[in-house]
Motif scaffolding. Structure first.
Motif, PDB file in Angstrom:
ATOM      1  N   ILE A  80       7.645   2.464   4.503  1.00  0.00           N
ATOM      2  CA  ILE A  80       7.860   1.494   5.462  1.00  0.00           C
ATOM      3  C   ILE A  80       7.538  -0.101   4.808  1.00  0.00           C
ATOM      4  CG2 ILE A  80       5.180   0.879   6.910  1.00  0.00           C
ATOM      5  CD1 ILE A  80       4.262   3.460   6.133  1.00  0.00           C
ATOM      6  N   VAL A  81       8.075  -1.088   5.263  1.00  0.00           N
ATOM      7  CA  VAL A  81       8.510  -2.369   5.400  1.00  0.00           C
ATOM      8  C   VAL A  81       8.068  -2.713   6.299  1.00  0.00           C
ATOM      9  CG1 VAL A  81      10.157  -4.301   5.266  1.00  0.00           C
ATOM     10  CG2 VAL A  81      11.155  -1.934   4.408  1.00  0.00           C
ATOM     11  N   LEU A  82       6.653  -3.811   6.158  1.00  0.00           N
ATOM     12  CA  LEU A  82       5.459  -3.568   7.204  1.00  0.00           C
ATOM     13  C   LEU A  82       5.671  -5.191   6.990  1.00  0.00           C
ATOM     14  CD1 LEU A  82       2.987  -3.208   8.701  1.00  0.00           C
ATOM     15  CD2 LEU A  82       1.410  -3.188   6.597  1.00  0.00           C
ATOM     16  N   VAL A  83       5.463  -5.687   8.416  1.00  0.00           N
ATOM     17  CA  VAL A  83       5.995  -7.484   8.597  1.00  0.00           C
ATOM     18  C   VAL A  83       4.271  -7.382   9.341  1.00  0.00           C
ATOM     19  CG1 VAL A  83       7.104  -8.067   9.055  1.00  0.00           C
ATOM     20  CG2 VAL A  83       7.956  -7.144   8.800  1.00  0.00           C
ATOM     21  N   TRP A  84       3.436  -8.337   8.447  1.00  0.00           N
ATOM     22  CA  TRP A  84       2.508  -9.317   9.414  1.00  0.00           C
ATOM     23  C   TRP A  84       2.019 -10.347   9.581  1.00  0.00           C
ATOM     24  CZ3 TRP A  84      -1.920  -5.012   6.897  1.00  0.00           C
ATOM     25  CH2 TRP A  84      -1.828  -5.146   6.135  1.00  0.00           C
ATOM     26  N   ASP A  85       0.935 -10.420  10.339  1.00  0.00           N
ATOM     27  CA  ASP A  85       0.993 -11.796   9.988  1.00  0.00           C
ATOM     28  C   ASP A  85      -0.001 -12.434   8.733  1.00  0.00           C
ATOM     29  OD1 ASP A  85      -1.371 -10.671  10.582  1.00  0.00           O
ATOM     30  OD2 ASP A  85      -1.948 -11.767  12.504  1.00  0.00           O
ATOM     31  N   ASN A  86      -0.658 -13.352   8.667  1.00  0.00           N
ATOM     32  CA  ASN A  86      -1.832 -13.720   7.145  1.00  0.00           C
ATOM     33  C   ASN A  86      -3.039 -13.248   7.702  1.00  0.00           C
ATOM     34  OD1 ASN A  86       0.616 -14.418   5.513  1.00  0.00           O
ATOM     35  ND2 ASN A  86       0.928 -16.287   7.286  1.00  0.00           N
ATOM     36  N   LEU A  87      -3.860 -12.349   8.365  1.00  0.00           N
ATOM     37  CA  LEU A  87      -4.851 -12.211   8.826  1.00  0.00           C
ATOM     38  C   LEU A  87      -5.653 -12.566   7.520  1.00  0.00           C
ATOM     39  CD1 LEU A  87      -7.485 -11.998  10.871  1.00  0.00           C
ATOM     40  CD2 LEU A  87      -6.171  -9.529  10.501  1.00  0.00           C
ATOM     41  N   ASN A  88      -6.899 -13.094   7.251  1.00  0.00           N
ATOM     42  CA  ASN A  88      -8.043 -12.801   5.816  1.00  0.00           C
ATOM     43  C   ASN A  88      -7.373 -11.418   5.681  1.00  0.00           C
ATOM     44  OD1 ASN A  88      -9.202 -12.046   7.884  1.00  0.00           O
ATOM     45  ND2 ASN A  88     -11.294 -13.487   6.960  1.00  0.00           N
ATOM     46  N   THR A  89      -7.889 -10.603   6.495  1.00  0.00           N
ATOM     47  CA  THR A  89      -7.946  -9.161   5.892  1.00  0.00           C
ATOM     48  C   THR A  89      -6.433  -8.611   5.483  1.00  0.00           C
ATOM     49  OG1 THR A  89      -9.351  -9.346   7.596  1.00  0.00           O
ATOM     50  CG2 THR A  89      -8.699  -6.305   6.698  1.00  0.00           C
ATOM     51  N   HIS A  90      -5.460  -8.835   5.467  1.00  0.00           N
ATOM     52  CA  HIS A  90      -4.801  -8.561   5.395  1.00  0.00           C
ATOM     53  C   HIS A  90      -3.836  -9.818   4.114  1.00  0.00           C
ATOM     54  CE1 HIS A  90      -2.604  -8.438   9.669  1.00  0.00           C
ATOM     55  NE2 HIS A  90      -3.457  -6.974   9.508  1.00  0.00           N
ATOM     56  N   LEU A  91      -4.572 -10.805   3.473  1.00  0.00           N
ATOM     57  CA  LEU A  91      -4.497 -11.022   2.024  1.00  0.00           C
ATOM     58  C   LEU A  91      -5.073 -10.215   1.321  1.00  0.00           C
ATOM     59  CD1 LEU A  91      -3.606 -14.541   3.877  1.00  0.00           C
ATOM     60  CD2 LEU A  91      -2.242 -12.287   2.890  1.00  0.00           C
ATOM     61  N   SER A  92      -6.242  -9.477   1.374  1.00  0.00           N
ATOM     62  CA  SER A  92      -6.977  -9.331   0.963  1.00  0.00           C
ATOM     63  C   SER A  92      -7.263  -9.443  -0.595  1.00  0.00           C
ATOM     64  CB  SER A  92      -8.622  -8.909   1.334  1.00  0.00           C
ATOM     65  OG  SER A  92      -8.212  -7.384   1.449  1.00  0.00           O
ATOM     66  N   ALA A  93      -7.561  -9.238  -1.839  1.00  0.00           N
ATOM     67  CA  ALA A  93      -7.633  -8.304  -3.149  1.00  0.00           C
ATOM     68  C   ALA A  93      -7.429  -6.972  -3.021  1.00  0.00           C
ATOM     69  CB  ALA A  93      -8.758  -9.090  -3.584  1.00  0.00           C
ATOM     70  N   ASP A  94      -7.946  -7.024  -2.168  1.00  0.00           N
ATOM     71  CA  ASP A  94      -7.987  -5.061  -2.017  1.00  0.00           C
ATOM     72  C   ASP A  94      -6.720  -4.039  -1.916  1.00  0.00           C
ATOM     73  OD1 ASP A  94     -10.876  -4.324  -3.472  1.00  0.00           O
ATOM     74  OD2 ASP A  94     -11.808  -4.892  -1.253  1.00  0.00           O
ATOM     75  N   MET A  95      -6.510  -4.844  -0.234  1.00  0.00           N
ATOM     76  CA  MET A  95      -5.488  -4.135   0.376  1.00  0.00           C
ATOM     77  C   MET A  95      -4.128  -5.070  -0.826  1.00  0.00           C
ATOM     78  SD  MET A  95      -4.131  -3.388   2.262  1.00  0.00           S
ATOM     79  CE  MET A  95      -5.340  -3.328   4.351  1.00  0.00           C
ATOM     80  N   ARG A  96      -3.825  -5.851  -1.709  1.00  0.00           N
ATOM     81  CA  ARG A  96      -3.179  -6.676  -2.230  1.00  0.00           C
ATOM     82  C   ARG A  96      -2.579  -5.140  -3.685  1.00  0.00           C
ATOM     83  NH1 ARG A  96      -4.550 -11.957  -2.238  1.00  0.00           N
ATOM     84  NH2 ARG A  96      -5.521 -11.681  -3.811  1.00  0.00           N
ATOM     85  N   ARG A  97      -4.191  -4.703  -3.950  1.00  0.00           N
ATOM     86  CA  ARG A  97      -4.178  -3.460  -5.026  1.00  0.00           C
ATOM     87  C   ARG A  97      -3.724  -2.133  -4.229  1.00  0.00           C
ATOM     88  NH1 ARG A  97      -8.821  -6.022  -6.475  1.00  0.00           N
ATOM     89  NH2 ARG A  97     -10.245  -4.819  -5.542  1.00  0.00           N
ATOM     90  N   TYR A  98      -4.149  -1.930  -2.925  1.00  0.00           N
ATOM     91  CA  TYR A  98      -4.087  -1.346  -2.286  1.00  0.00           C
ATOM     92  C   TYR A  98      -2.496  -1.008  -2.132  1.00  0.00           C
ATOM     93  CZ  TYR A  98      -2.929   2.344   1.877  1.00  0.00           C
ATOM     94  OH  TYR A  98      -2.472   3.255   2.573  1.00  0.00           O
TER      95      TYR A  98
END
Length: 175
Positions: A80-98
């Protein structure tokens, strides 16, 4: 819960009115993925969450987005190539690790303040102009049912999903 309004027709001199008893602050949060793959019909995957959730949270957590991405990966059966906006939840440390731990997932962020490049914003626009327009919802369950019905109908309309992508100016080759 407050009904969005749009244009309609009526007899000359008779303005249609929808009476609403007060303004409710209840809402429904929905996350969606518009999926495009060359040679296949476009797909829509979504998850609605009412604001009265057991954990008391009123918006999506990074875990909710994780579950949506995992479901998409299982249904699509490929990278999957996911293109998404800069919502704070999308940029969280947990999401980046995932994201870093998944070799099948590539994320490309949209530029800040660019909803015109996000095809899902077109889907929300279609939903507001069709399913929820001129409708005063009786309760949150009524809102949830209407939104689910509208999104389910859009799932079977790859032409509309393609139009939402085309509206961004990005390229897509329909099947």
């Amino acid at each position: 819960m407050t009904p969005p309004t749009t244009r309609t027709w009526s007899r000359r001199g008779h303005t249609p009115e929808i009476r609403v008893r007060g303004r409710s602050r209840r809402r429904l949060s929905v996350a969606a993925l518009a999926c495009y793959k060359t040679g296949e019909p476009s797909r829509l995957m979504y998850r609605p969450y009412p604001d009265a959730r057991p954990d008391g949270r009123k918006s999506f957590s990074w875990k909710d987005y994780r579950h949506l991405i995992q479901a998409a990966h299982q249904q699509l059966g490929g990278p999957i190539v996911l293109v998404w906006d800069n919502l704070n939840t999308h940029l969280s440390a947990d999401m980046r690790r995932y994201i870093a731990d998944r070799d099948w997932l590539t994320v490309s962020p949209l530029p800040p303040y660019s909803p015109d490049l996000n095809p899902v914003e077109g889907i929300w626009s279609v939903l507001r102009r069709t399913t929820t327009a001129h409708h005063a919802f009786a309760d949150p369950a009524d809102l949830n049912t209407a939104v689910r019905r509208g999104l389910r109908q859009l799932q079977y309309r790859p032409d509309i999903l393609n139009g939402c992508l085309t509206g961004t100016g990005l390229r897509h080759q329909p099947p």
